[in-house]
Motif scaffolding. Sequence first.
Motif, PDB file in Angstrom:
ATOM      1  N   GLY A 198      15.771   4.654 -12.462  1.00 54.90           N
ATOM      2  CA  GLY A 198      14.780   5.067 -13.447  1.00 54.90           C
ATOM      3  C   GLY A 198      14.069   3.955 -14.193  1.00 54.90           C
ATOM      4  N   GLU A 199      14.634   2.749 -14.205  1.00 53.01           N
ATOM      5  CA  GLU A 199      14.069   1.669 -15.006  1.00 53.01           C
ATOM      6  C   GLU A 199      12.625   1.351 -14.648  1.00 53.01           C
ATOM      7  OE1 GLU A 199      12.975  -2.519 -15.784  1.00 53.01           O
ATOM      8  OE2 GLU A 199      13.466  -1.661 -13.831  1.00 53.01           O
ATOM      9  N   THR A 200      12.226   1.538 -13.395  1.00 54.32           N
ATOM     10  CA  THR A 200      10.853   1.189 -13.010  1.00 54.32           C
ATOM     11  C   THR A 200       9.816   2.087 -13.689  1.00 54.32           C
ATOM     12  OG1 THR A 200      10.870   2.623 -11.050  1.00 54.32           O
ATOM     13  CG2 THR A 200      11.584   0.335 -10.757  1.00 54.32           C
ATOM     14  N   ALA A 201      10.254   3.247 -14.189  1.00 56.71           N
ATOM     15  CA  ALA A 201       9.302   4.191 -14.800  1.00 56.71           C
ATOM     16  C   ALA A 201       9.210   4.059 -16.309  1.00 56.71           C
ATOM     17  CB  ALA A 201       9.689   5.629 -14.437  1.00 56.71           C
ATOM     18  N   LEU A 202      10.044   3.225 -16.921  1.00 53.41           N
ATOM     19  CA  LEU A 202      10.069   3.156 -18.386  1.00 53.41           C
ATOM     20  C   LEU A 202       8.700   2.892 -18.964  1.00 53.41           C
ATOM     21  CD1 LEU A 202      13.320   1.175 -19.304  1.00 53.41           C
ATOM     22  CD2 LEU A 202      12.975   3.636 -19.142  1.00 53.41           C
ATOM     23  N   HIS A 203       8.065   1.820 -18.517  1.00 52.43           N
ATOM     24  CA  HIS A 203       6.785   1.430 -19.094  1.00 52.43           C
ATOM     25  C   HIS A 203       5.616   2.127 -18.412  1.00 52.43           C
ATOM     26  CE1 HIS A 203       8.732  -1.566 -21.585  1.00 52.43           C
ATOM     27  NE2 HIS A 203       9.416  -1.961 -20.527  1.00 52.43           N
ATOM     28  N   SER A 207       0.860  -1.178   0.000  1.00 57.40           N
ATOM     29  CA  SER A 207       0.000   0.000   0.000  1.00 57.40           C
ATOM     30  C   SER A 207       0.899   1.232   0.000  1.00 57.40           C
ATOM     31  CB  SER A 207      -0.926   0.009   1.218  1.00 57.40           C
ATOM     32  OG  SER A 207      -0.170   0.123   2.423  1.00 57.40           O
ATOM     33  N   GLY A 208       0.312   2.387  -0.268  1.00 55.42           N
ATOM     34  CA  GLY A 208       1.076   3.626  -0.280  1.00 55.42           C
ATOM     35  C   GLY A 208       1.734   3.896  -1.625  1.00 55.42           C
ATOM     36  N   GLY A 209       2.466   5.002  -1.702  1.00 55.49           N
ATOM     37  CA  GLY A 209       3.036   5.465  -2.959  1.00 55.49           C
ATOM     38  C   GLY A 209       4.079   4.557  -3.570  1.00 55.49           C
ATOM     39  N   ALA A 210       4.721   3.726  -2.748  1.00 58.22           N
ATOM     40  CA  ALA A 210       5.762   2.838  -3.267  1.00 58.22           C
ATOM     41  C   ALA A 210       5.203   1.508  -3.756  1.00 58.22           C
ATOM     42  CB  ALA A 210       6.818   2.587  -2.192  1.00 58.22           C
ATOM     43  N   ALA A 211       3.918   1.262  -3.529  1.00 55.78           N
ATOM     44  CA  ALA A 211       3.356  -0.049  -3.874  1.00 55.78           C
ATOM     45  C   ALA A 211       3.315  -0.277  -5.378  1.00 55.78           C
ATOM     46  CB  ALA A 211       1.958  -0.186  -3.282  1.00 55.78           C
ATOM     47  N   GLY A 212       2.764   0.678  -6.133  1.00 53.86           N
ATOM     48  CA  GLY A 212       2.594   0.492  -7.576  1.00 53.86           C
ATOM     49  C   GLY A 212       3.892   0.270  -8.324  1.00 53.86           C
ATOM     50  N   PRO A 213       4.873   1.176  -8.169  1.00 51.38           N
ATOM     51  CA  PRO A 213       6.117   1.017  -8.928  1.00 51.38           C
ATOM     52  C   PRO A 213       7.063  -0.031  -8.356  1.00 51.38           C
ATOM     53  CG  PRO A 213       5.860   3.281  -8.094  1.00 51.38           C
ATOM     54  CD  PRO A 213       4.820   2.449  -7.448  1.00 51.38           C
ATOM     55  N   PHE A 214       6.972  -0.321  -7.063  1.00 53.61           N
ATOM     56  CA  PHE A 214       7.979  -1.166  -6.414  1.00 53.61           C
ATOM     57  C   PHE A 214       7.393  -2.392  -5.723  1.00 53.61           C
ATOM     58  CE2 PHE A 214      11.151   1.945  -7.165  1.00 53.61           C
ATOM     59  CZ  PHE A 214      12.370   1.334  -6.910  1.00 53.61           C
ATOM     60  N   GLY A 215       6.536  -2.157  -4.745  1.00 55.77           N
ATOM     61  CA  GLY A 215       6.112  -3.235  -3.878  1.00 55.77           C
ATOM     62  C   GLY A 215       5.299  -4.308  -4.562  1.00 55.77           C
ATOM     63  N   VAL A 216       4.323  -3.915  -5.374  1.00 54.68           N
ATOM     64  CA  VAL A 216       3.479  -4.896  -6.048  1.00 54.68           C
ATOM     65  C   VAL A 216       4.259  -5.694  -7.083  1.00 54.68           C
ATOM     66  CG1 VAL A 216       1.455  -5.192  -7.531  1.00 54.68           C
ATOM     67  CG2 VAL A 216       1.333  -3.696  -5.523  1.00 54.68           C
ATOM     68  N   PRO A 217       5.111  -5.069  -7.922  1.00 58.66           N
ATOM     69  CA  PRO A 217       5.944  -5.885  -8.815  1.00 58.66           C
ATOM     70  C   PRO A 217       6.810  -6.901  -8.069  1.00 58.66           C
ATOM     71  CG  PRO A 217       5.956  -3.607  -9.549  1.00 58.66           C
ATOM     72  CD  PRO A 217       5.250  -3.620  -8.225  1.00 58.66           C
ATOM     73  N   ALA A 218       7.322  -6.521  -6.893  1.00 56.96           N
ATOM     74  CA  ALA A 218       8.110  -7.471  -6.097  1.00 56.96           C
ATOM     75  C   ALA A 218       7.223  -8.593  -5.570  1.00 56.96           C
ATOM     76  CB  ALA A 218       8.798  -6.743  -4.942  1.00 56.96           C
ATOM     77  N   VAL A 272      22.335  16.594 -13.530  1.00 57.52           N
ATOM     78  CA  VAL A 272      21.492  16.454 -12.337  1.00 57.52           C
ATOM     79  C   VAL A 272      21.404  14.964 -12.007  1.00 57.52           C
ATOM     80  CG1 VAL A 272      19.186  16.697 -11.355  1.00 57.52           C
ATOM     81  CG2 VAL A 272      20.136  18.528 -12.784  1.00 57.52           C
ATOM     82  N   HIS A 273      21.763  14.627 -10.790  1.00 54.26           N
ATOM     83  CA  HIS A 273      21.721  13.235 -10.314  1.00 54.26           C
ATOM     84  C   HIS A 273      20.552  13.076  -9.352  1.00 54.26           C
ATOM     85  CE1 HIS A 273      22.564  10.450  -6.936  1.00 54.26           C
ATOM     86  NE2 HIS A 273      23.130   9.667  -7.834  1.00 54.26           N
ATOM     87  N   SER A 274      19.826  11.960  -9.487  1.00 56.29           N
ATOM     88  CA  SER A 274      18.748  11.670  -8.547  1.00 56.29           C
ATOM     89  C   SER A 274      18.640  10.168  -8.307  1.00 56.29           C
ATOM     90  CB  SER A 274      17.411  12.194  -9.055  1.00 56.29           C
ATOM     91  OG  SER A 274      16.394  11.949  -8.088  1.00 56.29           O
ATOM     92  N   SER A 275      18.553   9.811  -7.035  1.00 54.11           N
ATOM     93  CA  SER A 275      18.263   8.436  -6.646  1.00 54.11           C
ATOM     94  C   SER A 275      16.813   8.306  -6.182  1.00 54.11           C
ATOM     95  CB  SER A 275      19.213   7.991  -5.525  1.00 54.11           C
ATOM     96  OG  SER A 275      19.032   8.794  -4.363  1.00 54.11           O
ATOM     97  N   PHE A 276      15.972   9.303  -6.470  1.00 56.40           N
ATOM     98  CA  PHE A 276      14.541   9.188  -6.197  1.00 56.40           C
ATOM     99  C   PHE A 276      14.032   7.850  -6.739  1.00 56.40           C
ATOM    100  CE2 PHE A 276      12.638  13.762  -5.980  1.00 56.40           C
ATOM    101  CZ  PHE A 276      13.423  14.027  -4.879  1.00 56.40           C
ATOM    102  N   TRP A 277      13.092   7.245  -6.019  1.00 52.65           N
ATOM    103  CA  TRP A 277      12.519   5.994  -6.483  1.00 52.65           C
ATOM    104  C   TRP A 277      11.013   6.014  -6.263  1.00 52.65           C
ATOM    105  CZ3 TRP A 277      10.315   2.951  -2.541  1.00 52.65           C
ATOM    106  CH2 TRP A 277      10.716   3.265  -1.227  1.00 52.65           C
ATOM    107  N   GLY A 278      10.327   5.131  -6.987  1.00 51.06           N
ATOM    108  CA  GLY A 278       8.882   5.002  -6.821  1.00 51.06           C
ATOM    109  C   GLY A 278       8.131   6.255  -7.232  1.00 51.06           C
ATOM    110  N   GLY A 279       7.101   6.581  -6.453  1.00 51.25           N
ATOM    111  CA  GLY A 279       6.260   7.725  -6.769  1.00 51.25           C
ATOM    112  C   GLY A 279       7.004   9.044  -6.743  1.00 51.25           C
ATOM    113  N   ASP A 280       8.000   9.175  -5.870  1.00 50.85           N
ATOM    114  CA  ASP A 280       8.788  10.408  -5.833  1.00 50.85           C
ATOM    115  C   ASP A 280       9.511  10.632  -7.159  1.00 50.85           C
ATOM    116  OD1 ASP A 280       7.956  10.708  -3.249  1.00 50.85           O
ATOM    117  OD2 ASP A 280       9.936  10.544  -2.332  1.00 50.85           O
ATOM    118  N   MET A 281      10.119   9.577  -7.695  1.00 54.02           N
ATOM    119  CA  MET A 281      10.820   9.699  -8.968  1.00 54.02           C
ATOM    120  C   MET A 281       9.856  10.077 -10.089  1.00 54.02           C
ATOM    121  SD  MET A 281      12.913   6.860 -11.176  1.00 54.02           S
ATOM    122  CE  MET A 281      11.431   5.860 -11.325  1.00 54.02           C
TER     123      MET A 281
END
Length: 418
Positions: free
Chosen positions: A262-267, A31-42, A230-239
């Motif tokens: 960034g790879e999680t945001a490609l598709h 649940s939460g902002g990290a679920a869609g891009p990260f948690g659910v795929p895992a 510009v470097h960013s290690s933002f992940w999930g919804g923040d990225m």
Amino acid sequence: MAAAAIGLMALTGAASAQEKTAKVGIVTFLSGGAAGPFGVPARNAAELMIEAINAGSVPGVYNTAGVGGAMIEPIFVDENSKQKNADFLKLVEKDGVDMVIGYISSGSCKAIAPEAEKAQKLTILFDCGTPQIFEEILTDPQYTFRTGAHATMDNVAAALYLDQQGVNLDSIAGINQNYAFGQDSWRDFSESVKQIDSGTSIATEQFPKIGAGQYGSEISALLTSKPDVVHSSFWGGDMEAFIIQGSARGIFERSKVVLTTGETALHRLGAQMPDGTVIGARGPHGELAPDSELNSWFRQAYFDRFGTLPTYPSYKMAQALLGVKAAADKAGSADQDAIIGALKGLEWEGPSGKVSMALANGHQAIQDTAYGTYKFDKDTGKPVLVDVVRFNAECVNPPAGVASLAWIESGFEGAKCD
């Protein structure tokens, strides 16, 4: 509900009451902002891999049923909890798990790693990136392992990639989340760039809080300081929020932007991702994974089941589960002590290639990695990565016994690059 186990599922339906089982706690954002891009795929990858492992349908050396002769029974737990330690102890003390596999956030791992040692429970960190886990927090781990490389690899490789691509490094800036992963990532990237180009200056350093979601003032600072990179290690919804907000204001046109996750945001974002963005996947995962029978099987099986391709959180979960299987099968047992003994220093193949437990006295993995540059193919309507460069594990990870920052500041002493 955030503190409770989401559910207990025996995924094969074939295990009889007489078969030995290995009960595994699987912790990821549900649940939460990290679920869609990260948690659910895992989570999806865990379901797929556990079913295939139990059925003996993973190709190659993994085509025997179970782990060390035992069927995996997962208990899924939401990492999006304010009482992570209590959730962990519930898995250990009430649910009676044989091991725990989980944790995406470095903050979670910093809290759980000491708890795992105290509870004397095999715990496999499948993702979180901070090198602090075994360099500062647990310097003599017994029960805790991490089956993916830590974030020093991501940032050293990012600096090397930019240099190889001829990107101007006179001025760099960072926008990273204000916690361990973001702070460590920027430290390692900026120090790596300084080793490559001693004349590099830092234009601005931005550290918004994790989960902020709105980055107007930080983007203004980046625009005003006019960095080359510009470097960013933002992940999930923040990225994803930063990509949308930053591209609307021209950040990606004025500076070369490198996104280490960034790879999680490609598709997910498709054409909303600006062309020319440098993309990492925290290892050779997803679109950066090498060709192999195992990778082809994993991608097809995942797509057939979930209707989308697996991204790097999926790969890292699969990698962890196959590491457990490789260790248990080698030991001939799913007992905790047997798996710990076999996993320490182990090498195995995952969908992303070879994984070597080479650091932290055999408790921390290293692996190759890769970076590429984003391009949206208008003819096919699909994102692609071009100018992909692969880096040996020994090129971008510190040698055993050497702390990450000390290794970078030594000029990457001992690095073995092609």
